[in-house]
Write a protein that holds these residues in place. Structure first.
Motif, PDB file in Angstrom:
ATOM      1  N   UNK A 152       0.824  -1.213   0.000  1.00  0.00           N
ATOM      2  CA  UNK A 152       0.000   0.000   0.000  1.00  0.00           C
ATOM      3  C   UNK A 152       0.855   1.259   0.000  1.00  0.00           C
ATOM      4  N   UNK A 153       1.935   1.234   0.766  1.00  0.00           N
ATOM      5  CA  UNK A 153       2.851   2.382   0.798  1.00  0.00           C
ATOM      6  C   UNK A 153       3.430   2.668  -0.580  1.00  0.00           C
ATOM      7  N   UNK A 154       3.677   1.616  -1.344  1.00  0.00           N
ATOM      8  CA  UNK A 154       4.255   1.793  -2.683  1.00  0.00           C
ATOM      9  C   UNK A 154       3.309   2.576  -3.591  1.00  0.00           C
ATOM     10  N   UNK A 155       2.040   2.630  -3.217  1.00  0.00           N
ATOM     11  CA  UNK A 155       1.038   3.404  -3.973  1.00  0.00           C
ATOM     12  C   UNK A 155       0.610   4.662  -3.200  1.00  0.00           C
ATOM     13  N   UNK A 156       1.416   5.051  -2.232  1.00  0.00           N
ATOM     14  CA  UNK A 156       1.229   6.305  -1.477  1.00  0.00           C
ATOM     15  C   UNK A 156      -0.012   6.332  -0.596  1.00  0.00           C
ATOM     16  N   UNK A 157      -0.380   5.162  -0.073  1.00  0.00           N
ATOM     17  CA  UNK A 157      -1.445   5.125   0.921  1.00  0.00           C
ATOM     18  C   UNK A 157      -0.807   5.298   2.289  1.00  0.00           C
ATOM     19  N   UNK A 158      -1.567   5.850   3.212  1.00  0.00           N
ATOM     20  CA  UNK A 158      -1.107   6.006   4.570  1.00  0.00           C
ATOM     21  C   UNK A 158      -1.479   4.751   5.352  1.00  0.00           C
TER      22      UNK A 158
END
Length: 115
Positions: A102-108
């Motif tokens: 998820x972080x790789x897609x800029x989610x918090x």
């Protein structure tokens, strides 16, 4: 709630797992498997998917790959989030692994999963 972004998953257990890891309020919709043409059109219309940033997160198995292919055809602008094939299912993916995806897609994501 981020009204622009939406995540498409297969099942309710996937949705629960995502909500557990995410540290922001994102709309998540379940397909409950592959979609018929009518159901697909309903989803696109009901959730305004043509005008939103759509993310696809499905299982790494035959049904997940079939659904990903179907969604890609209908929503060519969608971005894909992949889990490691070793885990096969989103629901079976360890939280830290899912958090990284998820972080790789800029989610918090919740800091507890960033160990």
């Amino acid at each position: 709630m981020d009204r622009e972004r939406i995540v498409i998953v297969e099942g309710i257990t996937d949705k629960k797992k995502l909500k557990k890891v995410l540290d922001e309020d994102i709309e998540i919709i379940c397909t409950h498997g592959t979609l018929g043409v009518e159901r697909m059109e309903e989803l696109i219309f009901d959730f305004n998917l043509d005008d939103r940033t759509v993310y696809i997160l499905v299982d790494e198995d035959d049904s997940g790959n079939k659904l990903r292919k179907q969604l890609t055809e209908e929503l060519p602008h969608a971005e894909h989030i992949y889990i490691d094939k070793a885990f096969r299912e989103v629901a079976a993916t360890p939280e830290p692994e899912l958090a990284r995806a998820l972080l790789s897609r800029h989610f918090s994501v919740k800091p507890i999963y960033l160990i």
